[in-house]
Design a protein around this motif. Structure first.
Motif, PDB file in Angstrom:
ATOM      1  N   THR A  24      25.804  22.265 -30.867  1.00 27.06           N
ATOM      2  CA  THR A  24      25.368  22.044 -32.237  1.00 27.06           C
ATOM      3  C   THR A  24      24.090  21.214 -32.267  1.00 27.06           C
ATOM      4  O   THR A  24      23.169  21.518 -33.006  1.00 27.06           O
ATOM      5  N   THR A  25      23.993  20.182 -31.446  1.00 30.60           N
ATOM      6  CA  THR A  25      22.801  19.341 -31.403  1.00 30.60           C
ATOM      7  C   THR A  25      21.598  20.152 -30.956  1.00 30.60           C
ATOM      8  O   THR A  25      20.535  20.077 -31.562  1.00 30.60           O
ATOM      9  N   ASP A  26      21.746  20.949 -29.892  1.00 31.57           N
ATOM     10  CA  ASP A  26      20.643  21.772 -29.405  1.00 31.57           C
ATOM     11  C   ASP A  26      20.205  22.782 -30.467  1.00 31.57           C
ATOM     12  O   ASP A  26      19.025  22.980 -30.691  1.00 31.57           O
ATOM     13  N   ASP A  27      21.171  23.415 -31.127  1.00 34.03           N
ATOM     14  CA  ASP A  27      20.855  24.380 -32.172  1.00 34.03           C
ATOM     15  C   ASP A  27      20.151  23.699 -33.348  1.00 34.03           C
ATOM     16  O   ASP A  27      19.216  24.240 -33.918  1.00 34.03           O
ATOM     17  N   ALA A  28      20.623  22.513 -33.710  1.00 31.48           N
ATOM     18  CA  ALA A  28      20.025  21.787 -34.829  1.00 31.48           C
ATOM     19  C   ALA A  28      18.590  21.391 -34.528  1.00 31.48           C
ATOM     20  O   ALA A  28      17.728  21.437 -35.399  1.00 31.48           O
ATOM     21  N   LEU A  29      18.317  21.005 -33.279  1.00 30.66           N
ATOM     22  CA  LEU A  29      16.954  20.616 -32.905  1.00 30.66           C
ATOM     23  C   LEU A  29      16.006  21.803 -32.910  1.00 30.66           C
ATOM     24  O   LEU A  29      14.829  21.660 -33.222  1.00 30.66           O
ATOM     25  N   GLN A  30      16.510  22.978 -32.591  1.00 25.09           N
ATOM     26  CA  GLN A  30      15.651  24.163 -32.525  1.00 25.09           C
ATOM     27  C   GLN A  30      14.988  24.477 -33.860  1.00 25.09           C
ATOM     28  O   GLN A  30      13.873  24.973 -33.889  1.00 25.09           O
ATOM     29  N   LYS A  31      15.655  24.169 -34.953  1.00 25.58           N
ATOM     30  CA  LYS A  31      15.051  24.491 -36.250  1.00 25.58           C
ATOM     31  C   LYS A  31      13.838  23.609 -36.554  1.00 25.58           C
ATOM     32  O   LYS A  31      13.054  23.914 -37.429  1.00 25.58           O
ATOM     33  N   TYR A  32      13.685  22.513 -35.823  1.00 29.90           N
ATOM     34  CA  TYR A  32      12.532  21.622 -36.014  1.00 29.90           C
ATOM     35  C   TYR A  32      11.408  21.900 -35.008  1.00 29.90           C
ATOM     36  O   TYR A  32      10.332  21.326 -35.121  1.00 29.90           O
ATOM     37  N   GLU A  33      11.664  22.741 -34.041  1.00 32.10           N
ATOM     38  CA  GLU A  33      10.670  23.006 -33.000  1.00 32.10           C
ATOM     39  C   GLU A  33       9.520  23.851 -33.558  1.00 32.10           C
ATOM     40  O   GLU A  33       9.742  24.815 -34.286  1.00 32.10           O
ATOM     41  N   GLN A  66      15.732   6.655 -32.558  1.00 34.40           N
ATOM     42  CA  GLN A  66      15.754   6.429 -34.001  1.00 34.40           C
ATOM     43  C   GLN A  66      15.099   7.573 -34.765  1.00 34.40           C
ATOM     44  O   GLN A  66      15.323   7.725 -35.961  1.00 34.40           O
ATOM     45  N   ARG A  67      14.303   8.348 -34.087  1.00 33.65           N
ATOM     46  CA  ARG A  67      13.621   9.480 -34.722  1.00 33.65           C
ATOM     47  C   ARG A  67      14.333  10.803 -34.435  1.00 33.65           C
ATOM     48  O   ARG A  67      13.801  11.869 -34.708  1.00 33.65           O
ATOM     49  N   ASN A  68      15.528  10.720 -33.846  1.00 33.03           N
ATOM     50  CA  ASN A  68      16.353  11.885 -33.529  1.00 33.03           C
ATOM     51  C   ASN A  68      15.691  12.837 -32.540  1.00 33.03           C
ATOM     52  O   ASN A  68      15.920  14.042 -32.568  1.00 33.03           O
ATOM     53  N   LEU A  69      14.875  12.293 -31.656  1.00 33.36           N
ATOM     54  CA  LEU A  69      14.208  13.093 -30.638  1.00 33.36           C
ATOM     55  C   LEU A  69      15.006  13.067 -29.342  1.00 33.36           C
ATOM     56  O   LEU A  69      15.651  12.067 -29.036  1.00 33.36           O
ATOM     57  N   PRO A  70      14.947  14.152 -28.566  1.00 30.53           N
ATOM     58  CA  PRO A  70      15.614  14.118 -27.262  1.00 30.53           C
ATOM     59  C   PRO A  70      14.894  13.159 -26.312  1.00 30.53           C
ATOM     60  O   PRO A  70      13.706  12.876 -26.471  1.00 30.53           O
ATOM     61  N   ALA A  71      15.627  12.676 -25.329  1.00 31.75           N
ATOM     62  CA  ALA A  71      15.051  11.744 -24.355  1.00 31.75           C
ATOM     63  C   ALA A  71      13.916  12.413 -23.597  1.00 31.75           C
ATOM     64  O   ALA A  71      14.052  13.562 -23.169  1.00 31.75           O
ATOM     65  N   PRO A  72      12.793  11.723 -23.430  1.00 27.51           N
ATOM     66  CA  PRO A  72      11.702  12.301 -22.639  1.00 27.51           C
ATOM     67  C   PRO A  72      12.071  12.288 -21.157  1.00 27.51           C
ATOM     68  O   PRO A  72      12.720  11.362 -20.680  1.00 27.51           O
ATOM     69  N   ASP A  73      11.674  13.320 -20.445  1.00 34.39           N
ATOM     70  CA  ASP A  73      11.889  13.367 -18.996  1.00 34.39           C
ATOM     71  C   ASP A  73      10.947  12.380 -18.317  1.00 34.39           C
ATOM     72  O   ASP A  73       9.974  11.911 -18.928  1.00 34.39           O
ATOM     73  N   ALA A  74      11.204  12.091 -17.061  1.00 36.19           N
ATOM     74  CA  ALA A  74      10.322  11.212 -16.291  1.00 36.19           C
ATOM     75  C   ALA A  74       8.913  11.797 -16.279  1.00 36.19           C
ATOM     76  O   ALA A  74       8.728  13.010 -16.118  1.00 36.19           O
ATOM     77  N   TYR A  85       6.009  15.256 -34.058  1.00 43.15           N
ATOM     78  CA  TYR A  85       6.276  14.545 -32.808  1.00 43.15           C
ATOM     79  C   TYR A  85       5.957  15.483 -31.652  1.00 43.15           C
ATOM     80  O   TYR A  85       6.402  16.633 -31.641  1.00 43.15           O
ATOM     81  N   VAL A  86       5.173  14.993 -30.709  1.00 40.92           N
ATOM     82  CA  VAL A  86       4.680  15.824 -29.621  1.00 40.92           C
ATOM     83  C   VAL A  86       5.070  15.191 -28.286  1.00 40.92           C
ATOM     84  O   VAL A  86       4.764  14.025 -28.038  1.00 40.92           O
ATOM     85  N   LEU A  87       5.736  15.965 -27.448  1.00 45.58           N
ATOM     86  CA  LEU A  87       6.096  15.517 -26.104  1.00 45.58           C
ATOM     87  C   LEU A  87       4.953  15.889 -25.178  1.00 45.58           C
ATOM     88  O   LEU A  87       4.572  17.057 -25.090  1.00 45.58           O
ATOM     89  N   ILE A  88       4.385  14.871 -24.511  1.00 43.58           N
ATOM     90  CA  ILE A  88       3.228  15.102 -23.634  1.00 43.58           C
ATOM     91  C   ILE A  88       3.497  14.527 -22.248  1.00 43.58           C
ATOM     92  O   ILE A  88       4.336  13.647 -22.079  1.00 43.58           O
TER      93      ILE A  88
END
Length: 107
Positions: A24-33, A66-74, A85-88
């Motif tokens: 559910t979390t993964d599906d919910a995040l996809q709508k914001y991608e 706090q911004r409901n973003l997934p954890a950034p990878d190393a 929000y942009v993951l770089i």
């Protein structure tokens, strides 16, 4: 026997609910991608490199939870560009993922 069945049912429900919550979390995040973002009068897409400004500490989002973003990878971090929000990547600023800023209000 009844106690054993109840314990097995409890374990089964716990496992199922954990798997459901993750899906559910993964599906919910996809709508914001998003595929792209407009910032500084330019269009940026996944794979592009951000301007050096967004690599500075001022644009580093440390409180991503706090911004409901997934954890950034190393080797990656979150920044904020044009309302999104942009993951770089930390080294060169290559865009890996973009989420609509509305994700902040997701519950």
């Amino acid at each position: 026997m009844r106690k054993t069945k109840m314990m097995l049912l409890g374990v089964l429900l716990t496992c199922a609910s954990g798997a459901w919550a993750a899906t559910t979390t993964d599906d919910a995040l996809q709508k914001y991608e998003l595929d792209g973002v407009t910032s500084d009068f330019r269009q940026f897409h996944v794979g592009d490199t951000v301007p050096p400004l967004y690599l500075t500490p001022e644009y580093n989002i440390k409180q991503w939870q706090q911004r409901n973003l997934p954890a950034p990878d190393a080797g990656t971090r979150w920044t904020y560009m044009g309302g999104s929000y942009v993951l770089i990547t930390e080294a060169e600023g290559k865009i890996l993922k973009i989420y609509d800023g509305e994700i902040f209000y997701h519950r």
